[in-house]
Design an enzyme around this catalytic site. Sequence first.
Site, PDB file in Angstrom:
ATOM      1  N   THR A 117       0.861  -1.186   0.000  1.00 59.48           N
ATOM      2  CA  THR A 117       0.000   0.000   0.000  1.00 59.48           C
ATOM      3  C   THR A 117       0.896   1.235   0.000  1.00 59.48           C
ATOM      4  O   THR A 117       1.643   1.471   0.950  1.00 59.48           O
ATOM      5  CB  THR A 117      -0.922   0.003   1.217  1.00 59.48           C
ATOM      6  OG1 THR A 117      -1.752  -1.166   1.173  1.00 59.48           O
ATOM      7  CG2 THR A 117      -1.809   1.239   1.222  1.00 59.48           C
ATOM      8  N   GLU A 131      -3.568  -4.612  -2.635  1.00 61.91           N
ATOM      9  CA  GLU A 131      -4.286  -5.709  -1.969  1.00 61.91           C
ATOM     10  C   GLU A 131      -5.523  -5.175  -1.263  1.00 61.91           C
ATOM     11  O   GLU A 131      -5.559  -4.030  -0.824  1.00 61.91           O
ATOM     12  CB  GLU A 131      -3.356  -6.429  -0.989  1.00 61.91           C
ATOM     13  CG  GLU A 131      -2.674  -5.542   0.065  1.00 61.91           C
ATOM     14  CD  GLU A 131      -3.535  -5.297   1.289  1.00 61.91           C
ATOM     15  OE1 GLU A 131      -4.543  -6.001   1.457  1.00 61.91           O
ATOM     16  OE2 GLU A 131      -3.204  -4.382   2.060  1.00 61.91           O
ATOM     17  N   PHE A 132      -6.526  -6.056  -1.162  1.00 63.31           N
ATOM     18  CA  PHE A 132      -7.756  -5.733  -0.441  1.00 63.31           C
ATOM     19  C   PHE A 132      -8.102  -6.901   0.474  1.00 63.31           C
ATOM     20  O   PHE A 132      -9.137  -7.549   0.328  1.00 63.31           O
ATOM     21  CB  PHE A 132      -8.895  -5.451  -1.424  1.00 63.31           C
ATOM     22  CG  PHE A 132      -8.655  -4.252  -2.302  1.00 63.31           C
ATOM     23  CD1 PHE A 132      -8.981  -2.976  -1.859  1.00 63.31           C
ATOM     24  CD2 PHE A 132      -8.080  -4.398  -3.549  1.00 63.31           C
ATOM     25  CE1 PHE A 132      -8.742  -1.863  -2.657  1.00 63.31           C
ATOM     26  CE2 PHE A 132      -7.842  -3.293  -4.363  1.00 63.31           C
ATOM     27  CZ  PHE A 132      -8.174  -2.028  -3.911  1.00 63.31           C
ATOM     28  N   LYS A 141      -6.859   2.189  -3.634  1.00 60.54           N
ATOM     29  CA  LYS A 141      -6.588   1.508  -2.366  1.00 60.54           C
ATOM     30  C   LYS A 141      -6.794   2.446  -1.179  1.00 60.54           C
ATOM     31  O   LYS A 141      -7.486   2.108  -0.204  1.00 60.54           O
ATOM     32  CB  LYS A 141      -5.158   0.963  -2.374  1.00 60.54           C
ATOM     33  CG  LYS A 141      -4.647   0.472  -1.032  1.00 60.54           C
ATOM     34  CD  LYS A 141      -5.475  -0.683  -0.493  1.00 60.54           C
ATOM     35  CE  LYS A 141      -4.892  -1.196   0.824  1.00 60.54           C
ATOM     36  NZ  LYS A 141      -5.675  -2.303   1.381  1.00 60.54           N
ATOM     37  N   TYR A 157     -20.952  -0.449  12.835  1.00 61.61           N
ATOM     38  CA  TYR A 157     -21.092  -0.964  14.194  1.00 61.61           C
ATOM     39  C   TYR A 157     -20.334  -0.037  15.141  1.00 61.61           C
ATOM     40  O   TYR A 157     -19.122   0.148  15.002  1.00 61.61           O
ATOM     41  CB  TYR A 157     -20.530  -2.382  14.289  1.00 61.61           C
ATOM     42  CG  TYR A 157     -21.379  -3.402  13.569  1.00 61.61           C
ATOM     43  CD1 TYR A 157     -22.436  -4.032  14.224  1.00 61.61           C
ATOM     44  CD2 TYR A 157     -21.146  -3.715  12.234  1.00 61.61           C
ATOM     45  CE1 TYR A 157     -23.231  -4.962  13.560  1.00 61.61           C
ATOM     46  CE2 TYR A 157     -21.935  -4.634  11.563  1.00 61.61           C
ATOM     47  CZ  TYR A 157     -22.978  -5.256  12.229  1.00 61.61           C
ATOM     48  OH  TYR A 157     -23.771  -6.163  11.571  1.00 61.61           O
ATOM     49  N   GLY A 217     -18.344   1.400  18.362  1.00 60.81           N
ATOM     50  CA  GLY A 217     -17.362   0.743  19.206  1.00 60.81           C
ATOM     51  C   GLY A 217     -16.343   1.714  19.743  1.00 60.81           C
ATOM     52  O   GLY A 217     -16.650   2.885  20.001  1.00 60.81           O
ATOM     53  N   GLY A 267      -8.450  -0.028  14.381  1.00 57.66           N
ATOM     54  CA  GLY A 267      -7.008  -0.161  14.577  1.00 57.66           C
ATOM     55  C   GLY A 267      -6.420  -0.997  13.466  1.00 57.66           C
ATOM     56  O   GLY A 267      -6.917  -1.012  12.347  1.00 57.66           O
ATOM     57  N   CYS A 280      -3.719  -1.201   8.713  1.00 56.62           N
ATOM     58  CA  CYS A 280      -4.157  -0.557   7.471  1.00 56.62           C
ATOM     59  C   CYS A 280      -4.863   0.776   7.681  1.00 56.62           C
ATOM     60  O   CYS A 280      -4.360   1.819   7.255  1.00 56.62           O
ATOM     61  CB  CYS A 280      -5.065  -1.507   6.692  1.00 56.62           C
ATOM     62  SG  CYS A 280      -4.245  -3.005   6.130  1.00 56.62           S
ATOM     63  N   ARG A 326      -1.565  -4.071  16.503  1.00 53.12           N
ATOM     64  CA  ARG A 326      -1.135  -2.758  16.041  1.00 53.12           C
ATOM     65  C   ARG A 326      -2.298  -1.773  16.102  1.00 53.12           C
ATOM     66  O   ARG A 326      -3.375  -2.037  15.572  1.00 53.12           O
ATOM     67  CB  ARG A 326      -0.569  -2.851  14.624  1.00 53.12           C
ATOM     68  CG  ARG A 326       0.813  -3.455  14.551  1.00 53.12           C
ATOM     69  CD  ARG A 326       1.287  -3.653  13.130  1.00 53.12           C
ATOM     70  NE  ARG A 326       0.582  -4.752  12.467  1.00 53.12           N
ATOM     71  CZ  ARG A 326       0.877  -5.192  11.248  1.00 53.12           C
ATOM     72  NH1 ARG A 326       1.842  -4.601  10.551  1.00 53.12           N
ATOM     73  NH2 ARG A 326       0.213  -6.206  10.723  1.00 53.12           N
TER      74      ARG A 326
END
Length: 455
Positions: free
Chosen positions: A121, A154-155, A210, A257, A259, A263, A266, A336
Amino acid sequence: MNVTIFGTGYVGLVTGACLADVGHNVMCMDIDQGKIDRLNKGEIPIYEPGLQAIVERNIKDGTLVFTTDAAKAVSHADMQFVAVGTPPDETGAADLQYVLAVAETIGKTMAGFKLVVVKSTVPVGTCDKVAERLKSVLGARSNAPAFEVVSNPEFLKEGAAVSDFLKPDRIIVGTDSAKARAMMAELYEPFNRNHERTIYMDRRSSELTKYAANAMLATKISFINEIANLAEKLGADIEHVRRGIGADPRIGYHFIYPGIGYGGSCFPKDVQALARTAREVGYDAHLIEAVEAVNNRQKHRLFDKIANHFGGERNLAGKTVAIWGLSFKPNTDDMREASSRVLMESLWSAGARVRAFDPVAGEEASRLYGSRPDMVLVGDKYSALDGADALAVCTEWQQFRAPDFGEMALRMQNKTIFDGRNLFAPERLRDDGWTYLSIGRATALPRPQAVEQAR
């Protein structure tokens, strides 16, 4: 096809294993000899459902090999994937030193045509920088071979990365080269049997796709958390609101959602990098900046609720808080930028102790924090509750969704839960004598008769 992948972190390892699993011959290169030795034994350094079996199977079949020999890796294949890390620097910008180092290595050792595929990325314009670095290195050589640079972001969702790779919703390829396009089409042919999933575009658009995708998802999370905080002030229930807006197909239920913040490796990094990119081109990306600000504030919500409940931070000294969930999301051991870390560190600063359980991230917590007297890592969710003054839920692991509240009450000093993921029904807990504080819902205090019964 023969494929080389530089980097055996999360993206590189999943990519290499899954490409090998459909029949390509993959060589993964990393400079960490210890990691390569473990991988050659089938020991993977991350927790990702389904990945272990794929790695073991393809090592046995000889379609997946690991090496620290860069020259060997470059000579192995015409297709060279760059899947190394791009950690944020102190300004929030993506650090490209590892990406450009790989480009230099390829340029110094390539003997024929190479297709360099940037999987990491990276900010918009990085593929141009990779191409320039390759030109610079090759310029010092006579009869320098040709190359192409492709963007192929990438996904992959942590916890579902294998499924995401094997059954992608889209494959983004950034190139204007017919030769590169043909090679990428052959590589991904096994993933396009049902229907064509590959979307071709220019490199810069691919790179921005991305960042835009992750920023959009992060925006949805910060938006619902902002509305949740407002719901608390207004006496509304965010769970009702969430279902009400999610029923609109233009909005949907994914990533709304409430919360205690996002984190992982990414979203935080990519939102920061996108904001940095905007500043570099003289654009004030107010929305992107706000997404990060809201998320950083949200990570402190659980601690603020705990401190407020006990009458202030000064009263937390000597208290024991049980924590369920340490990873930033379920089905991974990745901590992370995890919200649990913000909570634990705040509790420790206030003099509180932590008893924590996570199904897979306990080892990672030990690596991060070492042995300390105010942190006890236990082997099951109920042991974490022994003698606890309160429970804080940080990660919505499946096994936390329907616990034995009777067992919990026997183990805890107080029947108090701070739920950062809104797993439980406030009314039921209130009727059973629990004090239950969650996100975006009115505080559920026990009914007087329930308190009397509990006594």
